[in-house]
Scaffold this active site. Sequence first.
Site, PDB file in Angstrom:
ATOM      1  N   GLY A  45       3.909  15.241  45.453  1.00 44.71           N
ATOM      2  CA  GLY A  45       4.374  16.611  45.597  1.00 44.71           C
ATOM      3  C   GLY A  45       5.749  16.635  46.239  1.00 44.71           C
ATOM      4  N   GLN A  50      12.931  20.196  50.758  1.00 41.36           N
ATOM      5  CA  GLN A  50      13.064  18.752  50.997  1.00 41.36           C
ATOM      6  C   GLN A  50      14.303  18.158  50.336  1.00 41.36           C
ATOM      7  OE1 GLN A  50       8.694  17.922  49.906  1.00 41.36           O
ATOM      8  NE2 GLN A  50       9.137  16.380  51.449  1.00 41.36           N
ATOM      9  N   CYS A  94       4.286  12.363  53.814  1.00 41.32           N
ATOM     10  CA  CYS A  94       5.305  13.296  53.341  1.00 41.32           C
ATOM     11  C   CYS A  94       6.570  12.498  53.032  1.00 41.32           C
ATOM     12  CB  CYS A  94       5.588  14.331  54.422  1.00 41.32           C
ATOM     13  SG  CYS A  94       6.809  15.555  53.946  1.00 41.32           S
ATOM     14  N   LEU A  95       7.209  12.817  51.910  1.00 40.77           N
ATOM     15  CA  LEU A  95       8.424  12.074  51.545  1.00 40.77           C
ATOM     16  C   LEU A  95       9.553  12.310  52.552  1.00 40.77           C
ATOM     17  CD1 LEU A  95       8.392  12.567  47.665  1.00 40.77           C
ATOM     18  CD2 LEU A  95       7.737  10.532  48.970  1.00 40.77           C
ATOM     19  N   HIS A 136      -0.034  21.600  51.293  1.00 38.15           N
ATOM     20  CA  HIS A 136       1.013  20.863  52.013  1.00 38.15           C
ATOM     21  C   HIS A 136       2.397  21.303  51.525  1.00 38.15           C
ATOM     22  CE1 HIS A 136       2.740  16.812  53.512  1.00 38.15           C
ATOM     23  NE2 HIS A 136       3.708  17.330  52.784  1.00 38.15           N
ATOM     24  N   GLU A 137       2.547  21.423  50.198  1.00 40.30           N
ATOM     25  CA  GLU A 137       3.863  21.790  49.638  1.00 40.30           C
ATOM     26  C   GLU A 137       4.209  23.245  49.951  1.00 40.30           C
ATOM     27  OE1 GLU A 137       5.632  19.399  48.890  1.00 40.30           O
ATOM     28  OE2 GLU A 137       4.023  17.938  48.683  1.00 40.30           O
ATOM     29  N   HIS A 140       5.648  23.651  53.290  1.00 37.56           N
ATOM     30  CA  HIS A 140       7.085  23.330  53.347  1.00 37.56           C
ATOM     31  C   HIS A 140       7.938  24.592  53.137  1.00 37.56           C
ATOM     32  CE1 HIS A 140       7.612  19.008  53.770  1.00 37.56           C
ATOM     33  NE2 HIS A 140       6.722  18.751  52.848  1.00 37.56           N
TER      34      HIS A 140
HETATM   35 NI    NI Z   1       5.751  16.922  52.487  1.00 40.56          NI
END
Ligand code: NI
Length: 172
Positions: A45, A50, A94-95, A136-137, A140
């Site tokens: 995701g 991000q 998380c990226l 989660h996304e 963000h």
């Molecule tokens: Ni994340």
Amino acid sequence: MKRNILIHPDPRLKKVCAPVADITDELRSLADDMLETMYDAPGIGLAAPQIGVLDRLIVVDCVKEEGESPRPLIMFNPEIIASSDETNVYEEGCLSIPEQYAEVTRPKVVDVAWLDRDGNAQQETFDGLWATCVQHEIDHLNGKLFIDYLKPLKRQMITRKMQKLKRERARA
Ligand code: NI
């Protein structure tokens, strides 16, 4: 085109993103770039903030089994319209917080409404990993990271590690 993923801490990761008013070619191409960036990472995701874009846009694909076809989803203005009382615990990452993982408890099943790549209204019920990933996304888009669910001490420890990582990357 692959985009650069911001690493926590970054003020852009703490912002509440604005709804997308209409889906332009520019936004479509941004969404395609996000999918490319997510698959390349690799991740399941990615949210627009991000990559430094403060629009309500996420992409997800939680298909992990080898041989199963990918299922890329582009979601503009995603909204959780219902969540189950039953919860699930997943070890999340998380990226924007590379190589850090922690268990987070979230509703197990969520109903989500969004606009797809063509601007059509979609609605679907997600369960398990898909439900966790979408939540989660969407977090963000509200300036919230998975580490915000952790105890302050653990959160600070991870943030310090990320500050160190950013210093190292800046020097490299
Ligand atoms: Ni994340």
